[in-house]
Scaffold this motif. Structure first.
Motif, PDB file in Angstrom:
ATOM      1  N   SER A   1     -55.646  -3.485  15.818  1.00 23.88           N
ATOM      2  CA  SER A   1     -56.710  -4.256  15.270  1.00 23.88           C
ATOM      3  C   SER A   1     -55.992  -4.875  14.110  1.00 23.88           C
ATOM      4  O   SER A   1     -56.748  -5.804  13.516  1.00 23.88           O
ATOM      5  CB  SER A   1     -58.002  -3.146  14.692  1.00 23.88           C
ATOM      6  OG  SER A   1     -57.387  -2.423  13.660  1.00 23.88           O
ATOM      7  N   GLN A   2     -54.753  -4.465  13.476  1.00 31.41           N
ATOM      8  CA  GLN A   2     -54.485  -5.219  12.498  1.00 31.41           C
ATOM      9  C   GLN A   2     -53.075  -6.042  12.941  1.00 31.41           C
ATOM     10  O   GLN A   2     -52.301  -6.379  12.140  1.00 31.41           O
ATOM     11  CB  GLN A   2     -53.892  -4.039  11.490  1.00 31.41           C
ATOM     12  CG  GLN A   2     -54.910  -3.021  10.794  1.00 31.41           C
ATOM     13  CD  GLN A   2     -55.931  -3.852  10.006  1.00 31.41           C
ATOM     14  OE1 GLN A   2     -55.614  -4.520   9.398  1.00 31.41           O
ATOM     15  NE2 GLN A   2     -57.106  -3.600  10.585  1.00 31.41           N
ATOM     16  N   ASN A   3     -53.248  -6.649  14.041  1.00 29.09           N
ATOM     17  CA  ASN A   3     -51.992  -7.587  14.472  1.00 29.09           C
ATOM     18  C   ASN A   3     -50.707  -7.075  14.359  1.00 29.09           C
ATOM     19  O   ASN A   3     -49.679  -7.569  14.123  1.00 29.09           O
ATOM     20  CB  ASN A   3     -52.064  -8.834  13.791  1.00 29.09           C
ATOM     21  CG  ASN A   3     -53.401  -9.745  14.276  1.00 29.09           C
ATOM     22  OD1 ASN A   3     -53.674  -9.414  15.180  1.00 29.09           O
ATOM     23  ND2 ASN A   3     -54.049 -10.398  13.217  1.00 29.09           N
ATOM     24  N   MET A   4     -50.573  -5.914  14.607  1.00 33.31           N
ATOM     25  CA  MET A   4     -49.108  -5.176  14.581  1.00 33.31           C
ATOM     26  C   MET A   4     -48.742  -5.219  15.781  1.00 33.31           C
ATOM     27  O   MET A   4     -49.185  -5.260  16.904  1.00 33.31           O
ATOM     28  CB  MET A   4     -49.276  -3.958  14.127  1.00 33.31           C
ATOM     29  CG  MET A   4     -49.883  -3.498  12.570  1.00 33.31           C
ATOM     30  SD  MET A   4     -48.763  -3.861  11.218  1.00 33.31           S
ATOM     31  CE  MET A   4     -47.379  -2.536  11.402  1.00 33.31           C
ATOM     32  N   GLU A   5     -47.200  -5.346  15.931  1.00 32.06           N
ATOM     33  CA  GLU A   5     -46.474  -5.141  17.030  1.00 32.06           C
ATOM     34  C   GLU A   5     -46.022  -3.588  17.272  1.00 32.06           C
ATOM     35  O   GLU A   5     -46.449  -2.834  16.086  1.00 32.06           O
ATOM     36  CB  GLU A   5     -45.290  -6.013  17.429  1.00 32.06           C
ATOM     37  CG  GLU A   5     -46.190  -7.543  17.173  1.00 32.06           C
ATOM     38  CD  GLU A   5     -44.975  -8.557  17.768  1.00 32.06           C
ATOM     39  OE1 GLU A   5     -43.989  -8.459  18.034  1.00 32.06           O
ATOM     40  OE2 GLU A   5     -45.455  -9.718  17.731  1.00 32.06           O
ATOM     41  N   LEU A   6     -45.211  -3.033  18.146  1.00 35.59           N
ATOM     42  CA  LEU A   6     -44.960  -1.739  18.204  1.00 35.59           C
ATOM     43  C   LEU A   6     -43.706  -1.530  18.783  1.00 35.59           C
ATOM     44  O   LEU A   6     -43.218  -2.067  19.685  1.00 35.59           O
ATOM     45  CB  LEU A   6     -46.249  -0.982  19.111  1.00 35.59           C
ATOM     46  CG  LEU A   6     -46.308   0.378  18.718  1.00 35.59           C
ATOM     47  CD1 LEU A   6     -47.961   0.557  18.737  1.00 35.59           C
ATOM     48  CD2 LEU A   6     -45.693   1.061  19.871  1.00 35.59           C
ATOM     49  N   ASP A   7     -42.865  -0.464  18.291  1.00 34.94           N
ATOM     50  CA  ASP A   7     -41.633  -0.015  18.841  1.00 34.94           C
ATOM     51  C   ASP A   7     -41.819   1.313  19.790  1.00 34.94           C
ATOM     52  O   ASP A   7     -42.560   2.064  18.980  1.00 34.94           O
ATOM     53  CB  ASP A   7     -40.684   0.169  17.810  1.00 34.94           C
ATOM     54  CG  ASP A   7     -40.150  -0.944  17.140  1.00 34.94           C
ATOM     55  OD1 ASP A   7     -40.674  -2.177  17.585  1.00 34.94           O
ATOM     56  OD2 ASP A   7     -39.458  -0.834  16.341  1.00 34.94           O
ATOM     57  N   VAL A   8     -41.367   1.352  20.768  1.00 34.52           N
ATOM     58  CA  VAL A   8     -41.205   2.830  21.379  1.00 34.52           C
ATOM     59  C   VAL A   8     -39.639   3.159  21.794  1.00 34.52           C
ATOM     60  O   VAL A   8     -38.831   2.158  21.666  1.00 34.52           O
ATOM     61  CB  VAL A   8     -41.999   2.945  22.654  1.00 34.52           C
ATOM     62  CG1 VAL A   8     -43.216   2.426  22.373  1.00 34.52           C
ATOM     63  CG2 VAL A   8     -41.469   1.874  23.659  1.00 34.52           C
ATOM     64  N   VAL A   9     -39.618   4.244  21.609  1.00 39.65           N
ATOM     65  CA  VAL A   9     -38.007   4.896  21.959  1.00 39.65           C
ATOM     66  C   VAL A   9     -37.858   5.612  23.060  1.00 39.65           C
ATOM     67  O   VAL A   9     -37.157   6.130  23.561  1.00 39.65           O
ATOM     68  CB  VAL A   9     -37.240   5.517  20.874  1.00 39.65           C
ATOM     69  CG1 VAL A   9     -37.346   4.624  19.673  1.00 39.65           C
ATOM     70  CG2 VAL A   9     -38.214   6.846  20.462  1.00 39.65           C
ATOM     71  N   SER A  10     -39.126   5.942  23.947  1.00 37.74           N
ATOM     72  CA  SER A  10     -39.177   6.757  25.040  1.00 37.74           C
ATOM     73  C   SER A  10     -40.350   6.377  26.011  1.00 37.74           C
ATOM     74  O   SER A  10     -41.069   5.819  25.652  1.00 37.74           O
ATOM     75  CB  SER A  10     -39.299   8.165  24.669  1.00 37.74           C
ATOM     76  OG  SER A  10     -40.643   8.437  24.194  1.00 37.74           O
ATOM     77  N   VAL A  11     -40.082   6.995  27.093  1.00 38.57           N
ATOM     78  CA  VAL A  11     -41.316   6.668  28.051  1.00 38.57           C
ATOM     79  C   VAL A  11     -42.483   7.271  27.886  1.00 38.57           C
ATOM     80  O   VAL A  11     -43.620   6.748  27.789  1.00 38.57           O
ATOM     81  CB  VAL A  11     -40.832   6.930  29.768  1.00 38.57           C
ATOM     82  CG1 VAL A  11     -40.600   8.653  29.599  1.00 38.57           C
ATOM     83  CG2 VAL A  11     -41.699   6.440  30.607  1.00 38.57           C
ATOM     84  N   GLY A  12     -42.569   8.353  27.008  1.00 35.28           N
ATOM     85  CA  GLY A  12     -43.569   9.160  26.249  1.00 35.28           C
ATOM     86  C   GLY A  12     -44.349   8.314  25.350  1.00 35.28           C
ATOM     87  O   GLY A  12     -45.457   8.242  25.312  1.00 35.28           O
TER      88      GLY A  12
ATOM     89  N   VAL B   1     -48.911  -5.013  26.049  1.00 35.39           N
ATOM     90  CA  VAL B   1     -47.748  -4.990  26.430  1.00 35.39           C
ATOM     91  C   VAL B   1     -46.758  -5.943  26.260  1.00 35.39           C
ATOM     92  O   VAL B   1     -45.432  -5.619  25.619  1.00 35.39           O
ATOM     93  CB  VAL B   1     -47.461  -4.645  28.063  1.00 35.39           C
ATOM     94  CG1 VAL B   1     -47.581  -5.957  28.701  1.00 35.39           C
ATOM     95  CG2 VAL B   1     -46.305  -4.139  28.449  1.00 35.39           C
ATOM     96  N   GLU B   2     -47.137  -7.282  25.849  1.00 34.43           N
ATOM     97  CA  GLU B   2     -46.281  -8.214  25.313  1.00 34.43           C
ATOM     98  C   GLU B   2     -45.741  -7.952  23.757  1.00 34.43           C
ATOM     99  O   GLU B   2     -44.723  -8.595  23.422  1.00 34.43           O
ATOM    100  CB  GLU B   2     -46.806  -9.805  25.547  1.00 34.43           C
ATOM    101  CG  GLU B   2     -48.023 -10.035  24.732  1.00 34.43           C
ATOM    102  CD  GLU B   2     -49.180  -9.553  25.505  1.00 34.43           C
ATOM    103  OE1 GLU B   2     -49.319  -8.714  26.470  1.00 34.43           O
ATOM    104  OE2 GLU B   2     -50.291 -10.030  25.056  1.00 34.43           O
ATOM    105  N   ASP B   3     -46.545  -7.012  23.169  1.00 36.59           N
ATOM    106  CA  ASP B   3     -45.842  -6.857  21.803  1.00 36.59           C
ATOM    107  C   ASP B   3     -45.386  -5.328  21.566  1.00 36.59           C
ATOM    108  O   ASP B   3     -45.227  -5.045  20.599  1.00 36.59           O
ATOM    109  CB  ASP B   3     -47.190  -6.877  21.121  1.00 36.59           C
ATOM    110  CG  ASP B   3     -47.928  -8.147  20.591  1.00 36.59           C
ATOM    111  OD1 ASP B   3     -47.442  -9.141  21.043  1.00 36.59           O
ATOM    112  OD2 ASP B   3     -49.255  -8.184  20.478  1.00 36.59           O
ATOM    113  N   ILE B   4     -44.804  -4.972  22.699  1.00 36.68           N
ATOM    114  CA  ILE B   4     -44.175  -3.827  22.752  1.00 36.68           C
ATOM    115  C   ILE B   4     -42.792  -3.805  22.668  1.00 36.68           C
ATOM    116  O   ILE B   4     -42.124  -4.590  23.851  1.00 36.68           O
ATOM    117  CB  ILE B   4     -44.653  -2.764  23.960  1.00 36.68           C
ATOM    118  CG1 ILE B   4     -46.182  -2.478  23.928  1.00 36.68           C
ATOM    119  CG2 ILE B   4     -43.782  -1.537  23.938  1.00 36.68           C
ATOM    120  CD1 ILE B   4     -46.688  -1.841  25.040  1.00 36.68           C
ATOM    121  N   HIS B   5     -41.993  -3.293  21.957  1.00 37.29           N
ATOM    122  CA  HIS B   5     -40.521  -3.496  21.923  1.00 37.29           C
ATOM    123  C   HIS B   5     -39.805  -1.998  22.360  1.00 37.29           C
ATOM    124  O   HIS B   5     -40.081  -1.062  21.527  1.00 37.29           O
ATOM    125  CB  HIS B   5     -39.900  -3.819  20.851  1.00 37.29           C
ATOM    126  CG  HIS B   5     -40.640  -4.995  19.882  1.00 37.29           C
ATOM    127  ND1 HIS B   5     -41.333  -4.904  18.888  1.00 37.29           N
ATOM    128  CD2 HIS B   5     -41.117  -6.259  20.719  1.00 37.29           C
ATOM    129  CE1 HIS B   5     -41.851  -6.134  18.805  1.00 37.29           C
ATOM    130  NE2 HIS B   5     -41.729  -6.783  19.753  1.00 37.29           N
TER     131      HIS B   5
END
Ligand code: LLP
Length: 426
Positions: free
Chosen positions: A74-85, A97-101
């Motif tokens: 809701s705040q126009n953030m993108e997001l980092d993940v480091v694991s499949v979880g 999904v296009e905003d996930i790194h």
């Protein structure tokens, strides 16, 4: 500060902490949603004010849950993940999904495949062999735009923080060296590959940094290296690590002045080498979530050892509060109801787990008349608390509550006893 006393009671945005604890039980982690959205707005505002392309990518390891991810979206953030979880949680929240790194120093083939299958097309490469791994798995994709990649490098700058959370130095399991040729080899390899698009550089200098100096030095080092090797980039990702205030002695990273200084330096450096300004990405985690939350515990046994110490035990401990045992981190501990007495006494606040190191805080000044059943709040527990929680001693992970404009809502229910053995073969 977002959790304040009013009429002798700790409260958040007009809600009494004791009422929330009565409704959801203890231990409970209580977040002020507006503190978090306020922090997200500050990052957006300062980056936007420099009229450069940018994105703010939240490091979901700090605290991730379906409702948290919805708030980020809701705040126009993108997001980092480091694991499949972390990826699974993010996708379950319907995050674009296009905003996930995808980060990590040892992404498994299974994780890369899962991410690609679910549409992730942005990876931060953290090892030479990972290039072949992603290339191999991406080559079968039906879409032909390829996979965008950054490489994580070590810009070799000194930072002043705990060794365990310092990451940008040469001797590290993270990143590729600028000086021994690994980073250059990685870029050459990516540029030759069929499925990977080299987009730029990433670094993360460490955590809990309180000024812009290491970020400025990193820009200098990276651009002199890029100039030396005549490498162009579209994206410069400066990582996270912006410090917060746990106790009086801590200095918060000055977001507005800090980014003004970093970005002005970036403008000078790029202008001097005749380059375009890159798309700037940053990855704050802790600074968005940490100060937004407190953990509330109920006091149980109090042990007074005359002339030695007073131990106050609470109904949680290192299963939900590992940063003190692990890093020696200091926190403020306060009573939820202010004492009518004016006297406080130095007390060790400890958990209920079977470890002497299960300490929440030593020598905390607490009311002399503290008794079983009273509530204590530990401040600044919004980051790396729930996400680092364990089930040691078969403790159940606590409940998590958001206080927002629409009132108080549970966002993670307390684990149940059944859940503790749900994977056990019986
Ligand atoms: N980006 C990358 C690549 C990272 O590795 C990290 C944190 C961040 C961003 C976010 O950093 P932050 O803004 O949250 O400081 N468990 C430790 C912290 C480990 C952080 C690891 N990486 C702690 O409790 O202090």
């Amino acid at each position: 500060m977002t959790f304040n006393y009013s009429a002798g009671e700790l409260q958040v945005r007009g809600h009494k902490i004791s009422d929330i604890a009565a409704q959801y039980g203890t231990p409970v982690i209580i977040y002020d949603e507006m503190y978090m959205t306020g922090m997200m707005e500050r990052y957006h505002k300062v980056l936007k004010s420099h009229s450069i392309p940018y994105s703010v990518s939240y490091a979901s390891k700090a605290f991730s849950s379906v409702q948290m991810i919805k708030l980020l979206e809701s705040q126009n953030m993108e997001l980092d993940v480091v694991s499949v979880g972390e990826l699974y949680t993010t996708l379950a929240a319907g995050f674009p999904v296009e905003d996930i790194h995808f980060h990590g120093n040892n992404k498994t083939a299974e994780e890369i495949e899962y991410a690609l299958d679910h549409g992730v097309r942005f990876f931060i490469i953290d090892g030479l062999d990972e290039i072949d791994l992603i290339e191999g798995l991406a080559s079968g994709l039906s879409d032909d735009d390829g996979v965008n990649v950054l490489i994580r490098i070590n810009p070799s700058v000194e930072v002043n923080t705990h060794d365990y959370i310092s990451t940008g130095q040469e001797d590290s399991k993270f990143g590729l060296s600028l000086t021994n040729g690994a980073a250059k080899t990685a870029i050459d390899k990516i540029q030759k590959s069929r499925s990977l698009n080299f987009k730029g550089i990433h670094y993360h200098l460490g955590s809990q940094l309180d000024d812009s100096t290491p970020f400025i030095n990193a820009v200098t080092n990276v651009y002199s290296w890029l100039d030396e090797h005549q490498i162009d980039l579209e994206i410069l990702n400066m990582g996270g690590g912006y410090g917060v205030k746990y106790t009086e002695g801590d200095v918060r990273f000055p977001i507005e002045e800090g980014f003004d200084a970093i970005l002005n330096h970036l403008k000078e450096v790029t202008a001097a080498s005749g380059r375009k300004l890159p798309h700037v990405m940053i990855e704050p985690g802790r600074s968005i979530a940490a100060e937004a939350a407190i953990t509330v515990y109920e006091v149980g046994t109090i042990k007074n050892i005359p002339g030695v110490a007073k131990y106050v035990s609470v109904d949680g401990g290192m299963s939900d509060h590992i940063r003190t045992p692990l890093y020696g981190a200091e926190y403020e501990v306060v009573p939820v109801t202010e004492s009518v007495l004016d006297t406080s006494v130095s007390s060790h606040v400890v958990g209920k787990l079977c470890e002497s190191g299960d300490i929440i805080g030593k020598n905390k000044m607490l009311p002399d008349d503290l008794k079983r059943g009273d509530l204590l709040a530990v401040r600044t527990t919004g980051a790396y608390h729930y996400s680092m929680a364990s089930n040691y001693n078969q403790m159940r992970k606590p409940a998590v509550v958001f206080v927002g404009e629409s009132g108080v809502r549970e966002v993670i229910r307390r684990q149940t006893l059944d859940q503790l053995i749900e994977n056990d073969v019986r």
